[in-house]
Structure formats: structure tokens, C-alpha cells
Design an enzyme around this catalytic site. Sequence first.
Site, PDB file in Angstrom:
ATOM      1  N   ILE A 133       3.999   3.393  19.865  1.00  0.00           N
ATOM      2  CA  ILE A 133       3.932   3.147  21.302  1.00  0.00           C
ATOM      3  C   ILE A 133       3.650   1.685  21.619  1.00  0.00           C
ATOM      4  CG2 ILE A 133       1.487   3.758  21.440  1.00  0.00           C
ATOM      5  CD1 ILE A 133       4.228   4.414  24.098  1.00  0.00           C
ATOM      6  N   TYR A 156       2.950   9.979   0.625  1.00  0.00           N
ATOM      7  CA  TYR A 156       4.100   9.402   1.312  1.00  0.00           C
ATOM      8  C   TYR A 156       5.398   9.836   0.635  1.00  0.00           C
ATOM      9  CZ  TYR A 156       0.491   6.324   3.269  1.00  0.00           C
ATOM     10  OH  TYR A 156      -0.633   5.831   3.882  1.00  0.00           O
ATOM     11  N   ASP A 201       0.844  -1.198   0.000  1.00  0.00           N
ATOM     12  CA  ASP A 201       0.000   0.000   0.000  1.00  0.00           C
ATOM     13  C   ASP A 201       0.877   1.245   0.000  1.00  0.00           C
ATOM     14  OD1 ASP A 201      -2.616   1.491   0.512  1.00  0.00           O
ATOM     15  OD2 ASP A 201      -1.376   2.155   2.189  1.00  0.00           O
ATOM     16  N   LYS A 251      -3.561   5.832  -3.317  1.00  0.00           N
ATOM     17  CA  LYS A 251      -4.628   6.707  -2.836  1.00  0.00           C
ATOM     18  C   LYS A 251      -4.833   7.887  -3.773  1.00  0.00           C
ATOM     19  CE  LYS A 251      -3.595   5.083   1.771  1.00  0.00           C
ATOM     20  NZ  LYS A 251      -2.302   4.434   1.504  1.00  0.00           N
ATOM     21  N   VAL A 279      -1.414  -0.207  13.548  1.00  0.00           N
ATOM     22  CA  VAL A 279      -1.684  -1.108  14.675  1.00  0.00           C
ATOM     23  C   VAL A 279      -0.799  -0.813  15.878  1.00  0.00           C
ATOM     24  CG1 VAL A 279      -2.554  -2.968  13.221  1.00  0.00           C
ATOM     25  CG2 VAL A 279      -0.116  -2.883  13.770  1.00  0.00           C
ATOM     26  N   ALA A 329       4.693  -0.878  19.782  1.00  0.00           N
ATOM     27  CA  ALA A 329       5.743  -1.761  19.284  1.00  0.00           C
ATOM     28  C   ALA A 329       6.648  -2.239  20.410  1.00  0.00           C
ATOM     29  CB  ALA A 329       6.564  -1.055  18.202  1.00  0.00           C
TER      30      ALA A 329
END
Length: 321
Positions: A230, A39, A34, A66, A225, A232
Site C-alpha cells: 500500500i 518462502y 535474507d 530462518k 516497509v 509503494a
Amino acid sequence: MGCASLGGLYAPVDAATCMVTLRAALDAGMNYFDAAPMYGLGRAEHMLGYFLREQVPAAPAVVSTKVGRLMTRERPGRILPPAAEKNPLDAGWENGLPFREVFDYSYDAIMRSFDDSQQRMGRSQIDILFVHDIGKLTHTDASQFHWDALTRGGGFRALADLRDAGIIRGFGLGVNEAEVVLDAMGEARLDCTLLAGRHTLLEQNADTLLEKAHRDGMSIVIGGVFNSGILAAGNAGNRKFNYKDVPEAVAAKVDALAEVCDEFDVPLAAAAIQFPFQHEAVTSVLIGAKHPDRVRQNVEWFERPLPDELWQALRSKGLVS
């Protein structure tokens, strides 16, 4: 494999590292990639396109990107429309390309954005298009203007035309807020939606959307996710939550989540990657990485068997819905 990191999110990533990181993802069995024009202001699409076109041309790959932002540059005497207020969840790009983003969700802009992405990637086949960052979180006072462009201005119609012609396989939204997806489902038939950060081990703010998506047959892809890092490694690791510094209340909840995970000898990050699949509407998670070692670590966390008792304990303590 989420490709935001290839655009220089938080830190620059050189081209050689981009290539070996993408190779590690493909070698690990990840063949859905993706990207987005945002980006690195075009850089991530260039990196991904070169990898798929030149390094692994025979590899079967599913690609999403996108629409909603066009890349342009300042020129003397040229008047550009004002950029929308900066997305509060946009941390910027360390080695992005020298362009400026202009938001446009109209029919012609969607078609141009799709064509521009094909050119940047050197790839005629793009499977999925996500309408990027439509909604109040990004556009604040300009949100109605952009929503009108997407609806009455023909943005959704452009996406439907591309799908109906077989040029893309599907479309949906790529956003950080659940409410706008519910609104969009009343305007168009969405095939899938990328929801970042709102259905994670740390926050569950999308239950209504997930239930409706499951009823209507719309796939949900979950991004973010780790809530920007934080989750990870907990409070000992990257102290970022939703692209910002971690509030104390969030830090306290992270500690509580980590304590339960420790009871079952489960890394917090493994629980974070696997948690979204507790809901049957979720079909995929996107994990970004800046280095092949991180890709392999993510895969290890994803494949680690987790006991059902872990989820039961988290629910019983009120830490997850």
C-alpha cells in the site's frame, strides 16, 4: 534484498527472472540477502543459493535465513504433527515447492533446520539465523507450546551453540510482532532482530522495543516497509495492507501521508523506505522485488535526498510518532 518474492509471493516468478533480479540487487550495491525455508516452501533458498554459488561465487555476501519450520511431505501411513493455524499474515505461494511446513523450535529441530538450509542453498556459510514467526500472531493457542520448545526445549541453546562455535555470526528473531522480541531478550542474548511491518511510515507500534534494542546494542532490521504494497504507490497502486485487503481507515491515512509527501515533491515510497532510519536502532531495511526494474526503482527511492521538513510536517500532523 528480501527474497520472499522469489518463492512466489502473490505471483509466480520464474527462475530466470529470479536470477536477473538478484543480479540487479548485487549490481546496485546490495550484498545482504535474507531468505527463509517458508518462502516458497524451500524455493527461495534454492534460488538464492544457486545465484550465489553458481553465478557470483566470488561476490562478498551476507546471508540470513530462518529456523522454526521444517519442510516435509505427506506419505501414506505417515502421521505428521498438525500444522499450526495458518499465519494470518501468510498470503501463500504461487509456485512454491511441493512440501508441507511443520513448526518445531526445539534444539534438534533448530539444528536440522540450519543443516537443511545449508543443503538447499549449497552454502556452508550462513551468517545470521532468525527464529521465524514465534509468537501469538502465528501460533495463537499453540504459542506457549512453541515458546517452551524454544526456551526450555533448547532452541535458543542450539542457536547459542552455533554462534559460540563460530558457525554462525549471530541470531535473533524474525517476526511480525514486537512484544515477543522483548520476551526473547529476557531469555537469550540476541544480536539482531528482523521486525516486519511494525515500524513503518504507516504504523509505529514498536517504540518500546526500539528503545530497548538501542540501549542493549541489538541491531534492528526492518522489513515490510511498504506494509505489503500500500505504501509503494498509495491507494492508486497495490491495494494490500499487511497481506490483506486495505481497510478504509488505513486507506484514509495513506492518502493523508501521500498529501504531505506531495507538498515536498517526495514519492510516498521513498518516504516509506527511508522512514525506519529515523530511529537510531535501525541498521538495515529489507526490500523484496520480483523484477530487476523494481530493484532499481527501490534503490532510487532509497538514495533520494529527503528534506528534514518532510518528517517535521508528518510529525506535526500526527501522522507519525
